[in-house]
Design a protein around this motif. Sequence first.
Motif, mmCIF file in Angstrom:
data_model
loop_
_atom_site.group_PDB
_atom_site.id
_atom_site.type_symbol
_atom_site.label_atom_id
_atom_site.label_comp_id
_atom_site.label_asym_id
_atom_site.label_seq_id
_atom_site.Cartn_x
_atom_site.Cartn_y
_atom_site.Cartn_z
ATOM 1 N N ALA A 146 -57.628 87.356 37.277
ATOM 2 C CA ALA A 146 -56.680 88.353 37.900
ATOM 3 C C ALA A 146 -57.621 89.433 38.430
ATOM 4 N N VAL A 147 -58.570 90.042 37.565
ATOM 5 C CA VAL A 147 -59.613 90.832 38.102
ATOM 6 C C VAL A 147 -60.291 90.382 39.304
ATOM 7 N N GLU A 148 -60.806 89.321 39.125
ATOM 8 C CA GLU A 148 -61.636 88.588 40.167
ATOM 9 C C GLU A 148 -60.991 88.428 41.592
ATOM 10 N N GLY A 152 -61.845 90.646 45.098
ATOM 11 C CA GLY A 152 -61.664 90.263 46.425
ATOM 12 C C GLY A 152 -61.003 90.981 47.516
ATOM 13 N N ILE A 153 -59.685 91.412 47.238
ATOM 14 C CA ILE A 153 -59.063 92.225 47.880
ATOM 15 C C ILE A 153 -59.291 93.457 48.165
ATOM 16 N N VAL A 154 -59.647 94.266 47.186
ATOM 17 C CA VAL A 154 -59.832 95.592 47.320
ATOM 18 C C VAL A 154 -61.201 95.765 47.734
ATOM 19 N N GLY A 155 -62.258 94.863 47.570
ATOM 20 C CA GLY A 155 -63.482 95.423 47.984
ATOM 21 C C GLY A 155 -64.431 95.665 46.762
ATOM 22 N N SER A 156 -65.837 94.806 46.629
ATOM 23 C CA SER A 156 -66.265 94.908 45.135
ATOM 24 C C SER A 156 -67.596 95.788 45.418
ATOM 25 N N ASP A 237 -55.355 97.017 56.094
ATOM 26 C CA ASP A 237 -55.420 95.931 56.625
ATOM 27 C C ASP A 237 -56.216 94.916 55.987
ATOM 28 N N HIS A 238 -55.856 94.713 54.636
ATOM 29 C CA HIS A 238 -56.503 93.738 53.783
ATOM 30 C C HIS A 238 -55.668 92.525 53.633
ATOM 31 N N VAL A 239 -56.241 91.426 53.456
ATOM 32 C CA VAL A 239 -55.384 89.988 53.215
ATOM 33 C C VAL A 239 -54.587 89.954 52.115
ATOM 34 N N PRO A 240 -53.301 89.185 52.134
ATOM 35 C CA PRO A 240 -52.344 89.238 51.429
ATOM 36 C C PRO A 240 -52.925 88.890 49.837
ATOM 37 N N LEU A 241 -52.536 89.226 48.914
ATOM 38 C CA LEU A 241 -53.048 89.140 47.343
ATOM 39 C C LEU A 241 -52.013 88.030 46.768
ATOM 40 N N PRO A 242 -52.803 86.708 46.668
ATOM 41 C CA PRO A 242 -52.305 85.859 45.750
ATOM 42 C C PRO A 242 -51.226 86.329 44.694
ATOM 43 N N ALA A 243 -50.232 85.712 44.167
ATOM 44 C CA ALA A 243 -49.510 86.076 43.016
ATOM 45 C C ALA A 243 -50.047 85.555 41.917
ATOM 46 N N TYR A 244 -50.355 86.351 40.883
ATOM 47 C CA TYR A 244 -51.166 85.891 39.629
ATOM 48 C C TYR A 244 -50.072 86.395 38.608
ATOM 49 N N MET A 312 -48.382 88.719 47.740
ATOM 50 C CA MET A 312 -47.890 89.981 47.697
ATOM 51 C C MET A 312 -48.811 91.002 48.752
ATOM 52 N N GLU A 313 -48.034 92.003 49.032
ATOM 53 C CA GLU A 313 -48.508 92.980 49.764
ATOM 54 C C GLU A 313 -49.497 94.015 49.120
ATOM 55 N N ASN A 314 -49.792 95.255 49.657
ATOM 56 C CA ASN A 314 -50.468 96.093 49.190
ATOM 57 C C ASN A 314 -49.748 96.504 47.737
#
Length: 393
Positions: A146-148, A152-156, A237-244, A312-314
């Motif tokens: 989930a952290v990974e 990837g969504i927020v920016g590392s 404008d991030h990509v959708p976050l998969p549900a974990y 999921m969204e933001n």
Amino acid sequence: MLTQPEYRATRCTRYRYRYSECSRCAEACPHEAVELSDEGIRISASACRNCALCAAACPTEALLADNLPRIEVLKRTAKLPEVTFACAPSELNGDEIVPCLGGLDAAMLAYLTSRGVAVTLAGTQHCAECSHGVRGEARLGLHLEAVEALRGIVGSQKWAEISVPDEGETEPGKAGHDPSRRHLFRRFVGRGADQLTRPISATEVQPVPLKAIRFAAPFSTAGRELLQILFEAAPQDHVPLPAYPALYAAKVGIQPGCTACEACARACPTGAMQIRESGTAWELGFQFSRCVGCGVCVEVCQPHVLHFQDEMENLAKAPEPVILHALGKQRCTRCDRFFISPAPGGNLSDLRRGRCGFFVHFWLKESLMLTVPMNNFQICRLVPRPQAEAQHR
């Protein structure tokens, strides 16, 4: 002397809805110390080893482990350049000693690493010998995955790394080495973790009577608020976050067929499902920023129209709830009370008024919608016409 986690019943989905099949805490417990019932759960004092895995697995934070106070731990470590978490059974030294590394949930790890705090997990090589090991290692794998995903969504760019010591290179009192994330994920991710925690799908839920919903004041969880902090300065404008499952956040969708029974809002412990009413309209709203993905709304939904979406969204806090379903109100010509029409703009010629008195109802072709007081609140239900007529004679 070992103590057991504190159980807060009003936060438990099994207590809020007695027919709930949630068993996350029992599945995470490696010592079979959690007993499930219609009244909630009970922790066996003789079997519990206070590993805190049950508390980490509960999305509503109904269990509180005193040997892993999450907020206090974050306050002590958030300003450090690096922190080492060591599991107590391994007898290794660390900045923070935790009962099991699997108790470090994804929200904690993401919160620290997103602030540039390098995290070292000492004691993972001890899992094979530890009584917590099998379940603890699987829980840790869920959280790291989930952290990974969040990284990837927020920016590392500013995120620090999570590392573990090499197997065989760690002695009591010493922790070292910083392997790559690929090496880390080879060790922990995908070890049967999907069997420990998974979202509830509508196809798994069996219809049950709408009774024994225990209403209590809504609350927010510390883990959900930590996840929202990650997205305060994130681009929109991030990509959708998969549900974990381990993120304890979800986006609820709805299909046609809602009967406006309000059971989902009554059972929801965090207030994510909301009923909004005015003089002319009834609305079912969903506050995404309050949802922890416990799934009780999906379980309690009798027509099985609620479901978890795959993305999921933001995760940032939303100012207003999303309206899932809206109905117009009508006034009964006999008792002058308001009732909810079956659909927005419905044809009133299809409605046949009946006697009200103790019940507020309307006829809908072959069925009667009854609004009855239950447990200090009202529930609407559809009753076949012959049965309804018999009740009103």
